[in-house]
Design a protein around this motif. Structure first.
Motif, short mmCIF file in Angstrom:
data_model
loop_
_atom_site.label_atom_id
_atom_site.label_comp_id
_atom_site.label_asym_id
_atom_site.label_seq_id
_atom_site.Cartn_x
_atom_site.Cartn_y
_atom_site.Cartn_z
N VAL A 243 -3.13 0.02 -4.09
CA VAL A 243 -2.56 0.67 -2.90
C VAL A 243 -1.52 1.71 -3.31
N LEU A 244 -0.68 1.37 -4.31
CA LEU A 244 0.36 2.29 -4.74
C LEU A 244 -0.21 3.59 -5.29
N LEU B 59 -0.37 9.52 2.04
CA LEU B 59 0.64 9.61 3.10
C LEU B 59 1.45 10.90 3.02
N ASN C 178 7.22 -0.14 -0.40
CA ASN C 178 6.31 -0.98 -1.17
C ASN C 178 6.71 -1.13 -2.63
N PHE D 184 5.18 4.37 6.48
CA PHE D 184 5.59 4.46 5.07
C PHE D 184 6.46 3.26 4.72
N SER D 185 5.88 2.31 4.00
CA SER D 185 6.57 1.07 3.66
C SER D 185 7.38 1.22 2.38
N CYS E 227 -3.03 3.21 8.61
CA CYS E 227 -1.98 4.22 8.51
C CYS E 227 -2.30 5.44 9.37
N LEU F 50 2.04 -5.59 2.51
CA LEU F 50 2.56 -4.24 2.23
C LEU F 50 2.80 -3.47 3.52
N TYR G 83 -6.06 -0.61 4.83
CA TYR G 83 -4.66 -0.18 4.78
C TYR G 83 -4.50 1.27 5.27
N PHE G 84 -5.24 2.18 4.67
CA PHE G 84 -5.02 3.59 4.99
C PHE G 84 -5.70 4.01 6.29
N ASN H 168 -1.10 5.53 -2.22
CA ASN H 168 -0.13 5.57 -1.13
C ASN H 168 0.58 6.92 -1.02
N SER H 169 1.22 7.33 -2.11
CA SER H 169 1.97 8.59 -2.06
C SER H 169 1.06 9.78 -1.79
#
Length: 324
Positions: free
Chosen positions: A139-140, A147, A116, A113-114, A82, A271, A78-79, A143-144
């Motif tokens: 992921v959450l 990103l 999510n 930036f989804s 990104c 996501l 995922y990242f 995520n912040s």
């Protein structure tokens, strides 16, 4: 027959997700046509982020000890995607649209930036089931932090030619104070006891968690009703193309290359395929750049994802290999 089967699966997936987008449409109508003030969506938004969604995530993570281990390779898929997509976004913004460094940073953020929380969680539950939420929560958590740190470094570098550890530290503190992250971490801490929640805690937490998804979707619709599709069509079209196709496509490729199991792969692709997050518009507001383009990309990508996300999930279920 094969085509008919595929179309049948797509119709079924879209029917499953239709109630979710009906709730978004309800919220949109309340905000745009029923005269509900913008302050109402602000109150609901605060309740969802501060109470309902943290309760739902706390409940899920409190049972983490009962779940099979989550494959950490999903974070790389995922990242890692990104980072690559952000670089592509910066190049597209500069070479094709001639944007300055700060505008290019916001453009790049739009591609990765989804939405999510308000959209990803409910869609994951409907299309992939409750078992997917442990991977979603993982992921959450990052995520912040990842990103926002990425875009903070990018913008500070554009403004001053360097970045400060003070800015990174402030981002970290804000992430740790986020009610969603608190809900996830506290639930995981309770899970470490290997005991179910006491009834006097489980009861109200469960009730609040049950209203989280529908209320969040209605609130998302109300929030979207306050944005206008007015300008930046070229930039917003490019953002939507990157966000809805390139981003989930690259995640799928990396997940495949890492031999990530199908369930975790579907979670990260789902996501990654979500609409552009509202935080991108907030960043555009903060720096007074691309406000029209980011608002338009939010609205259009939310609409288009009703088709693209179910389509991606069907393709993965049909073509993803079973690793030994």
């Amino acid at each position: 027959m094969e085509t008919a089967s595929f179309l049948g699966q797509l119709s079924q997936q879209m029917l499953l997700s239709a109630p979710l987008f009906s709730l978004i449409a309800l919220g949109y109508c309340l905000g745009r046509f029923a005269g509900w003030p913008e302050s109402a969506s602000g109150v609901f938004n605060r309740f969802c982020f501060s109470v309902a969604l943290p309760c739902m995530l706390f409940k899920v993570m409190s049972k983490f000890y009962q779940s099979p281990p989550v494959d950490m390779r999903l974070l790389i898929a995922y990242f890692g995607s990104c980072l690559l997509i952000y670089i592509v976004g910066r190049i597209v913004a500069n070479r094709i649209f001639g944007l300055d460094a700060i505008s290019a940073s916001v453009f790049g953020l739009g591609g990765i930036f989804s939405n999510n929380v308000m959209l990803g969680i409910p869609v994951a539950v409907i299309l992939l089931g409750q078992a997917s939420l442990a991977s979603v929560a993982l992921v959450l958590v990052f995520n912040s932090l990842i990103l926002w740190t990425l875009v903070t470094v990018s913008v500070e570098w554009a403004q001053s030619g360097s970045f400060s550890w003070k800015g990174i530290g402030k981002t970290l503190v804000n992430v740790l104070r986020n009610p969603l992250i608190i809900g996830i971490f506290s639930g995981f801490a309770w899970s470490a006891t290997h005991h179910p929640l006491p009834q006097f805690i489980d009861g109200p937490v469960s009730m609040l968690g049950q209203i989280a998804a529908p209320l969040t979707l209605v609130t998302l619709g109300m929030s979207l009703s306050h944005y206008k599709i007015s300008q930046g069509w070229r930039e917003s079209s490019a953002i939507c193309l990157i966000k809805l196709l390139l981003m989930p496509g690259l995640i799928w490729v990396l997940a495949y290359a890492l031999h990530l199991p199908q369930q975790e792969s579907q979670v990260v692709v789902l996501l990654g395929s979500m609409a552009v997050g509202i935080n991108v518009y907030l960043m555009a507001q903060k720096f007074n750049v691309l406000q029209g383009a980011t608002a338009t990309s939010m609205l259009i990508s939310t609409l288009l994802s009703t088709l693209t996300t179910p389509l991606l999930m069907i393709m993965m279920s049909r073509f993803y290999p079973a690793w030994p």
